[in-house]
Enzyme design. Structure first.
Site, short mmCIF file in Angstrom:
data_model
loop_
_atom_site.label_atom_id
_atom_site.label_comp_id
_atom_site.label_asym_id
_atom_site.label_seq_id
_atom_site.Cartn_x
_atom_site.Cartn_y
_atom_site.Cartn_z
CG HIS A 99 25.56 10.97 -48.95
ND1 HIS A 99 24.67 11.60 -49.22
CD2 HIS A 99 23.98 10.30 -49.58
CE1 HIS A 99 23.71 12.39 -49.06
NE2 HIS A 99 23.00 11.56 -49.87
CG HIS A 101 22.49 7.50 -53.14
ND1 HIS A 101 21.19 7.10 -52.06
CD2 HIS A 101 22.30 9.23 -52.78
CE1 HIS A 101 20.47 7.94 -51.72
NE2 HIS A 101 21.54 9.37 -52.24
P1 AMP Z 1 20.56 12.46 -50.20
O1 AMP Z 1 18.76 12.40 -50.87
O2 AMP Z 1 21.20 11.61 -51.99
O3 AMP Z 1 21.02 13.48 -50.20
O4 AMP Z 1 20.35 11.01 -50.11
C1 AMP Z 1 20.15 11.46 -48.33
C2 AMP Z 1 19.93 9.75 -48.06
O5 AMP Z 1 20.20 8.96 -46.70
C3 AMP Z 1 18.55 9.37 -48.51
O6 AMP Z 1 18.24 8.11 -49.11
C4 AMP Z 1 18.05 9.43 -46.70
O7 AMP Z 1 16.35 7.87 -47.09
C5 AMP Z 1 18.80 8.78 -46.20
N1 AMP Z 1 18.90 9.04 -44.58
C6 AMP Z 1 18.79 9.73 -43.85
N2 AMP Z 1 18.42 9.63 -42.49
C7 AMP Z 1 18.96 7.95 -42.45
C8 AMP Z 1 19.65 7.49 -41.32
N3 AMP Z 1 19.21 7.65 -39.91
N4 AMP Z 1 20.56 6.28 -42.03
C9 AMP Z 1 20.55 6.47 -42.84
N5 AMP Z 1 20.13 7.21 -43.74
C10 AMP Z 1 19.12 7.67 -43.76
#
Ligand code: AMP
Ligand code: ZN
Length: 135
Positions: A99, A101
């Site tokens: 993903h 950001h």
């Molecule tokens: P990363 O640390 O780059 O893997 O980012 C993962 C992101 O996913 C974090 O910013 C979390 O806040 C976000 N996240 C985790 N669970 C969910 C969810 N159920 N819906 C939306 N975002 C989420």
């Protein structure tokens, strides 16, 4: 991937605030955001990280990032925007479904995407690295 939270969002097994959906991608709000408008763009295909992304997917992802950034700017009028993407636990990845950001930034916000500058890299090791990687 049954235990992947983003795959479960894609399958609508768990809720998310969806900003855009097409055949290949979902654009959602981060559930634990840095601020209003913190957005995630994910491919529907479960791939762990950037190294698994194929060229065609990247060709579709790039304009989607730009389109989303423009819409966030129109809606929020942010001062700046970080587009970032973590690969691997050492890089801060916590959800192992690729993903990107999009993090709207405002002057004086306390969001931190800075790193300490490494001052003790030797010229020879940098030169050797460039020789190895240059293409
Ligand atoms: P990363 O640390 O780059 O893997 O980012 C993962 C992101 O996913 C974090 O910013 C979390 O806040 C976000 N996240 C985790 N669970 C969910 C969810 N159920 N819906 C939306 N975002 C989420
Ligand atoms: Zn997944």
């Amino acid at each position: 991937m049954d235990d992947c939270i983003f795959c479960r969002i894609i399958k609508k097994e768990i809720p998310a605030r969806i900003l855009h959906e097409d055949e290949d991608f979902l654009v959602i709000l981060d559930a634990f955001p840095s601020g209003l408008g913190h957005t995630l763009i994910l491919p529907k295909r479960h791939i762990p990280d950037i190294l698994a992304l194929d060229g065609a997917e990247l060709e579709r992802l790039a304009p989607l990032i730009k389109e989303t950034a423009g819409r966030l700017k129109d809606a929020l009028g942010f001062d700046g925007l970080n587009v970032l993407q973590n690969n691997g636990p050492a890089a801060g990845q916590t959800v192992f479904h690729l993903h990107a950001h999009l993090i709207p930034r405002w002057e004086g916000d306390r969001v931190n995407v800075k790193w300490p500058v490494k001052k003790d890299l030797r010229d020879e090791e940098i030169d050797e690295f460039v020789r190895k990687v240059k293409f």
